[in-house]
Design a protein around this motif. Structure first.
Motif, mmCIF file in Angstrom:
data_model
loop_
_atom_site.group_PDB
_atom_site.id
_atom_site.type_symbol
_atom_site.label_atom_id
_atom_site.label_comp_id
_atom_site.label_asym_id
_atom_site.label_seq_id
_atom_site.Cartn_x
_atom_site.Cartn_y
_atom_site.Cartn_z
ATOM 1 N N UNK A 427 0.685 -1.240 0.080
ATOM 2 C CA UNK A 427 -0.090 -0.032 0.016
ATOM 3 C C UNK A 427 0.889 1.308 -0.017
ATOM 4 N N UNK A 428 1.953 1.293 0.625
ATOM 5 C CA UNK A 428 2.951 2.560 0.581
ATOM 6 C C UNK A 428 3.480 2.825 -0.883
ATOM 7 N N UNK A 429 3.340 1.768 -1.502
ATOM 8 C CA UNK A 429 3.789 1.969 -3.037
ATOM 9 C C UNK A 429 2.717 2.374 -3.985
ATOM 10 N N UNK A 430 1.516 2.351 -3.374
ATOM 11 C CA UNK A 430 0.132 2.676 -4.389
ATOM 12 C C UNK A 430 -0.508 3.772 -3.575
ATOM 13 N N UNK A 431 0.359 4.744 -3.163
ATOM 14 C CA UNK A 431 -0.195 5.848 -2.321
ATOM 15 C C UNK A 431 -1.293 5.735 -1.138
ATOM 16 N N UNK A 432 -1.170 4.466 -0.756
ATOM 17 C CA UNK A 432 -2.086 4.141 0.450
ATOM 18 C C UNK A 432 -3.165 3.471 -0.004
ATOM 19 N N UNK A 433 -3.532 3.101 -1.492
ATOM 20 C CA UNK A 433 -4.706 2.520 -1.703
ATOM 21 C C UNK A 433 -4.981 1.171 -1.273
ATOM 22 N N UNK A 434 -6.085 0.836 -0.946
ATOM 23 C CA UNK A 434 -6.342 -0.570 -0.295
ATOM 24 C C UNK A 434 -6.852 -1.459 -1.103
ATOM 25 N N UNK A 435 -7.216 -1.212 -2.495
ATOM 26 C CA UNK A 435 -8.073 -2.011 -3.107
ATOM 27 C C UNK A 435 -7.969 -1.488 -4.643
ATOM 28 N N UNK A 436 -7.853 -2.351 -5.540
ATOM 29 C CA UNK A 436 -7.956 -1.966 -7.034
ATOM 30 C C UNK A 436 -9.149 -2.520 -7.641
#
Length: 438
Positions: A427-436
């Motif tokens: 999640x830190x590598x996806x701006x904190x995003x929790x789901x796609x």
């Protein structure tokens, strides 16, 4: 490359170990080897005799000249000249024999370590351990092809651009792929002490010979054509190839070096694409990303002291396992049998990740100790405590295959609505995003 002294010392024992890879072993023409070896020994024995005669005659010439017996001295000089002609001929033939023996050895795989289980193929592999429990789903499981399509995974576009077994990724799935690679690099460099490297994606034939891909596996490589279709054929020494794995440039960073003992082990890692013309068995895994002609991998390489290389093998296997554990992906560790190992490996562990859509474990990393097999080809040594040059041991492993990890994340973290839960470590590598989701 095998130490030729092993074959000279006990050829039957070496052949017996090779036959644990494949029986009867097809790698070495034993009769041709024995013929060349017999000729080599005969030439070396004759050369020693001729050198002794030449030395004796040289002493006689000095004594005869001192006595003023010029005729006898000239006769002795003529004998020395004749001996020189035979010695030169013997040296030329000996060099030719050594070249032929070297070519023979280049086609012979590494000898399996004594701890490797004997078997003809993957059916003899031994499970060492498992980690994690496969998830139970209360809805029909979808595979990564169906899950990935709405997120930007496009196999049709890849095929249109380059042919079968190429993929285009766009949007969320491309971002997830990049995040996985960055995460793996950070784990290996910040937690396991590897030095990150940026290396060429095209290498010369010497680099591929050094790690054992050439000459035996040229058909598995993509050769880089220079100058267009009408260009003159490229000589072998100038031929370039796309890398099948960054093991090749990373291991060859020390080609021809004599390293200080205190610098060992060296640890290198890199994230690169990998290019393989023959991406697995025909007709197998034609759907999806499991077998591609182009795929990404974070590679680990260690240049180790021979006394510690098997400790390094266990350590590197743990380094690959750490990535899977942080991602929460169930896996098992397999010790490969003698018949299932790669050409240059003396011992190999495969990590196999659980893929729910296939209801089985599939390889995601292979970690091998090549002992001195590659170092002998590359002439990579270290200066030991006695001041003598000694061959290093080389190890390599995936930490991990990025595309296959993407497959595992999509399938293991899928939700009923088609969205993908992002593992907490990513999640830190996806701006904190929790789901796609679309």
């Amino acid at each position: 490359m095998l130490d030729i002294l092993l074959l000279r010392k006990d050829l039957p024992a070496a052949i017996a170990r090779l036959e644990t890879r494949k029986s009867p072993q097809p790698f070495l023409d034993v009769a041709a080897f024995q013929t060349l070896e017999a000729e080599r020994k005969a030439i070396q024995t004759r050369t020693e005799e001729l050198q002794a005669q030449r030395n004796q005659l040289s002493k006689q010439i000095g004594a005869l000249m001192g006595k003023g017996d010029k005729d006898a001295a000239e006769a002795a000089k003529a004998q020395v000249a004749a001996l020189k002609g035979e010695l030169d001929g013997s040296a030329a033939r000996l060099e030719q024999i050594q070249t032929e023996l070297h070519a023979m050895l280049a086609a012979v795989p590494n000898l399996p370590h004594e701890s490797v289980p004997v078997g003809a193929d993957e059916s003899a592999n031994v499970e060492v351990r498992r980690w994690g429990e496969p998830r139970s789903f209360d809805f029909p499981v979808r595979d990564h092809v169906d899950l990935g399509a709405p997120l930007g995974l496009d196999f049709d576009l890849g095929a249109r651009l380059a042919g079968a077994r190429f993929t285009v990724m766009k949007g969320p799935v491309a971002r997830l792929h990049r995040a996985l690679a960055q995460f793996m690099l950070d784990v290996q460099t910040q937690q396991h002490g590897y030095t990150e490297c940026y290396v060429p994606y095209i290498v010369n034939a010497d680099a591929l010979r050094g790690t054992g891909q050439l000459p035996k596996f040229e058909g598995d490589l993509f050769a880089a054509q220079k100058g267009g279709q009408d260009a003159e054929p490229v000589p072998d020494h100038a031929q370039l190839y796309l890398i099948p794995t960054s093991e090749v440039p990373l291991t060859n960073l020390v080609q021809g070096e004599v390293l200080p003992e205190g610098e060992l082990p060296l640890r290198f890692t890199a994230h690169t694409p990998c290019f393989r013309s023959e991406a697995g068995s025909h007709g197998r895994d034609t759907r999806g990303m499991i077998r591609q002609h182009q795929f990404d991998k974070v590679e680990m390489v260690q240049i180790a002291h021979p006394e510690h290389s098997y400790e390094a093998l266990e350590e590197m296997t743990g380094h690959a396992e750490a990535v899977l554990q942080k991602l929460g992906l169930p896996y098992r560790v397999m010790l490969l049998s003698s018949g299932d190992m790669g050409f240059g490996a003396a011992k190999t562990y495969d990590l196999e990740v659980w893929l729910p859509a296939q209801n089985t474990y599939r390889e995601i990393s292979s970690v091998s100790n090549c002992e001195a097999f590659q170092a002998r080809r590359m002439q990579t040594r270290f200066k030991n405590a006695q001041g003598k040059n000694e061959l290093v041991h080389t190890l390599n492993g995936s930490g991990l295959a990025v595309g296959r990890t993407l497959v595992a994340v999509l399938e293991n973290y899928q939700n009923q609505d088609g969205s993908i839960t992002v593992p907490e470590a990513l999640r830190p590598y996806l701006g904190g995003q929790a789901a796609l989701s679309v």
